[in-house]
Design a protein around this motif. Structure first.
Motif, PDB file in Angstrom:
ATOM      1  N   ARG A 161       0.810  -1.213   0.000  1.00  0.00           N
ATOM      2  CA  ARG A 161       0.000   0.000   0.000  1.00  0.00           C
ATOM      3  C   ARG A 161       0.851   1.274   0.000  1.00  0.00           C
ATOM      4  N   TRP A 162       1.986   1.252   0.721  1.00  0.00           N
ATOM      5  CA  TRP A 162       2.844   2.441   0.723  1.00  0.00           C
ATOM      6  C   TRP A 162       3.377   2.733  -0.674  1.00  0.00           C
ATOM      7  N   PHE A 163       3.669   1.671  -1.427  1.00  0.00           N
ATOM      8  CA  PHE A 163       4.203   1.814  -2.778  1.00  0.00           C
ATOM      9  C   PHE A 163       3.144   2.431  -3.695  1.00  0.00           C
ATOM     10  N   VAL A 164       1.912   1.957  -3.569  1.00  0.00           N
ATOM     11  CA  VAL A 164       0.813   2.474  -4.386  1.00  0.00           C
ATOM     12  C   VAL A 164       0.549   3.945  -4.041  1.00  0.00           C
ATOM     13  N   ALA A 165       0.480   4.249  -2.732  1.00  0.00           N
ATOM     14  CA  ALA A 165       0.202   5.623  -2.307  1.00  0.00           C
ATOM     15  C   ALA A 165       1.287   6.576  -2.772  1.00  0.00           C
ATOM     16  N   ARG A 166       2.536   6.131  -2.663  1.00  0.00           N
ATOM     17  CA  ARG A 166       3.650   6.989  -3.044  1.00  0.00           C
ATOM     18  C   ARG A 166       3.651   7.257  -4.549  1.00  0.00           C
ATOM     19  N   HIS A 167       3.307   6.258  -5.340  1.00  0.00           N
ATOM     20  CA  HIS A 167       3.293   6.462  -6.787  1.00  0.00           C
ATOM     21  C   HIS A 167       2.076   7.269  -7.232  1.00  0.00           C
ATOM     22  N   ALA A 168       0.964   7.128  -6.538  1.00  0.00           N
ATOM     23  CA  ALA A 168      -0.187   7.979  -6.837  1.00  0.00           C
ATOM     24  C   ALA A 168       0.166   9.438  -6.569  1.00  0.00           C
ATOM     25  N   ALA A 169       0.895   9.685  -5.469  1.00  0.00           N
ATOM     26  CA  ALA A 169       1.328  11.042  -5.165  1.00  0.00           C
ATOM     27  C   ALA A 169       2.304  11.557  -6.213  1.00  0.00           C
ATOM     28  N   ALA A 170       3.203  10.684  -6.691  1.00  0.00           N
ATOM     29  CA  ALA A 170       4.200  11.105  -7.674  1.00  0.00           C
ATOM     30  C   ALA A 170       3.563  11.502  -9.004  1.00  0.00           C
ATOM     31  N   VAL A 171       2.480  10.824  -9.370  1.00  0.00           N
ATOM     32  CA  VAL A 171       1.834  11.073 -10.659  1.00  0.00           C
ATOM     33  C   VAL A 171       0.939  12.319 -10.609  1.00  0.00           C
ATOM     34  N   THR A 172       0.361  12.587  -9.452  1.00  0.00           N
ATOM     35  CA  THR A 172      -0.626  13.672  -9.348  1.00  0.00           C
ATOM     36  C   THR A 172      -0.116  15.010  -9.873  1.00  0.00           C
ATOM     37  N   PRO A 173       1.100  15.481  -9.491  1.00  0.00           N
ATOM     38  CA  PRO A 173       1.554  16.782 -10.022  1.00  0.00           C
ATOM     39  C   PRO A 173       1.790  16.784 -11.525  1.00  0.00           C
ATOM     40  N   MET A 174       1.900  15.610 -12.106  1.00  0.00           N
ATOM     41  CA  MET A 174       2.136  15.546 -13.555  1.00  0.00           C
ATOM     42  C   MET A 174       0.854  15.703 -14.357  1.00  0.00           C
ATOM     43  N   ILE A 175      -0.285  15.312 -13.769  1.00  0.00           N
ATOM     44  CA  ILE A 175      -1.510  15.239 -14.565  1.00  0.00           C
ATOM     45  C   ILE A 175      -2.543  16.313 -14.224  1.00  0.00           C
ATOM     46  N   LEU A 176      -2.319  17.111 -13.167  1.00  0.00           N
ATOM     47  CA  LEU A 176      -3.356  18.059 -12.750  1.00  0.00           C
ATOM     48  C   LEU A 176      -3.067  19.542 -12.981  1.00  0.00           C
ATOM     49  N   PRO A 177      -1.844  19.961 -13.328  1.00  0.00           N
ATOM     50  CA  PRO A 177      -1.589  21.417 -13.433  1.00  0.00           C
ATOM     51  C   PRO A 177      -2.511  22.154 -14.383  1.00  0.00           C
ATOM     52  N   TRP A 178      -2.982  21.531 -15.441  1.00  0.00           N
ATOM     53  CA  TRP A 178      -3.859  22.209 -16.386  1.00  0.00           C
ATOM     54  C   TRP A 178      -5.156  22.685 -15.727  1.00  0.00           C
ATOM     55  N   LEU A 179      -5.553  22.026 -14.623  1.00  0.00           N
ATOM     56  CA  LEU A 179      -6.791  22.384 -13.947  1.00  0.00           C
ATOM     57  C   LEU A 179      -6.554  23.148 -12.647  1.00  0.00           C
ATOM     58  N   VAL A 180      -5.588  22.691 -11.840  1.00  0.00           N
ATOM     59  CA  VAL A 180      -5.440  23.248 -10.487  1.00  0.00           C
ATOM     60  C   VAL A 180      -4.183  24.090 -10.305  1.00  0.00           C
TER      61      VAL A 180
END
Length: 341
Positions: A161-180
């Protein structure tokens, strides 16, 4: 009367509009809860930044006013340079919102201001909090490829679970700047601790080496090795957070209801259904927002994100309060003192 309840539940006054557990009229610390025909609507004054101001009327059906809050930082807004890809993503998002509203999706342009106005209509026209949040979640799901939920569930099943959570966090700044707007990965803040308090390894290689070491170590039942591995691990929540430095949705939309019902609650619900909890915690003073993956969000009645009055700059507040210079929005008198109008 019923239409008035629907209007309040539809987030024209968003403060604590998601029903809490209270079922009776209460005046504790500026909080008022009213039950009417199955609806629970709670209004709470935020004493640190605003004050509940009751204006007395001479007859039933008069209104009471709540002081509004000028939310956000006082520094100038950032300049956003939307490129072709950003505008195309905004156009796709706007088109999904337009479809949800029953409007023509082919007429959207991807203009950010127009997109935010559509988001405000999305929540202001909803009859209940649940309807507004369901609309937001449908928009979110429509932006993702159909294979994504199944793929993400498989990803969760295969890795810690730590691996999944950490990678979800790593991807988030890559895919959301256009909106937030800009975002960056952080550790889970002390005031938003993750649910798993174990000490995760720094990376997958460290985890593999630690596992191999424990397999070939001698003596005992392995408890000492686990303790040693825990001691060498990172702090709980290491690299499982994301900081939106100044949420563009909050700043440009100027509406707490859009934040709560188009972004926060739908995102939390979506990831929870996939098997990975995440809490989004907006800050209405700075317009920062923190994501913490691996943390179960609190119920709406206990979530401080819902403890906010209408924003003074919100277009709904302006339209109900009397123009661009409005400083308040109107509430029915029964919502304040229990009078059934």
């Amino acid at each position: 009367m019923e239409a008035t309840v629907a209007a309040c539940a539809g987030f024209r006054v968003p403060a604590r509009c998601v029903a809490g557990a209270e079922t009776s009229t209460s005046r504790r610390a500026g909080e008022v809860t009213k039950r009417s025909r199955g609806h629970h609507v709670t209004f709470r004054a935020v004493e640190s930044s605003t004050r509940l101001d009751r204006r007395r009327g001479s007859r039933r059906g008069d209104v009471s006013a709540f002081a509004l809050k000028r939310a956000g930082p006082t520094t100038p807004k950032p300049t956003y340079n939307d490129g072709p890809i950003d505008r195309e993503l905004l156009r796709a998002f706007h088109a999904r919102v337009a479809s949800e509203l029953g409007e023509d999706p082919s007429a959207v342009t991807g203009d950010y201001d127009a997109t935010m106005r559509a988001c405000v209509r999305l929540v202001s026209s909803a009859r209940t909090p649940d309807q507004a949040q369901a609309r937001g979640e449908r928009v979110l799901r429509s932006l993702l490829p159909r294979w994504f939920p199944g793929f993400f569930r498989l990803f969760i099943a295969l890795f810690p679970r730590w691996f999944v959570a950490r990678h979800a966090a790593a991807v988030t700044p890559m895919i959301l700047p256009w909106l937030v707007g800009p975002a960056r990965v952080i550790d889970a803040p002390d005031d938003l601790p993750v649910d798993d308090r174990g000490r995760p390894p720094a990376n997958a290689l460290d985890s593999l080496l630690a596992s191999s070491s424990s397999l070939f170590s001698n003596g005992g039942d392995g408890d000492g090795d686990e303790d040693a591995e825990d001691a060498k691990g990172q702090a709980p929540g290491y690299r499982q957070g994301v900081l939106l430095e100044r949420c563009r949705v909050l700043e440009e939309g100027g509406c707490a209801s859009v934040c709560l019902n188009v972004c926060k609650v739908p995102t939390q619900n979506f990831f929870s259904e996939l098997g990975l909890d995440v809490e989004l915690r907006p800050d209405y003073e700075t317009f920062e927002c923190r994501f913490v993956y691996g943390k179960k969000p609190p119920p709406a009645g206990e979530d401080p994100a819902f403890d906010t009055p209408c924003f003074a700059q919100c277009s709904i507040s302006k339209s109900r309060g009397g123009g661009a210079g409005a400083t308040d929005a109107t509430l029915p008198r029964w919502a304040v003192d229990g009078v059934d109008g």
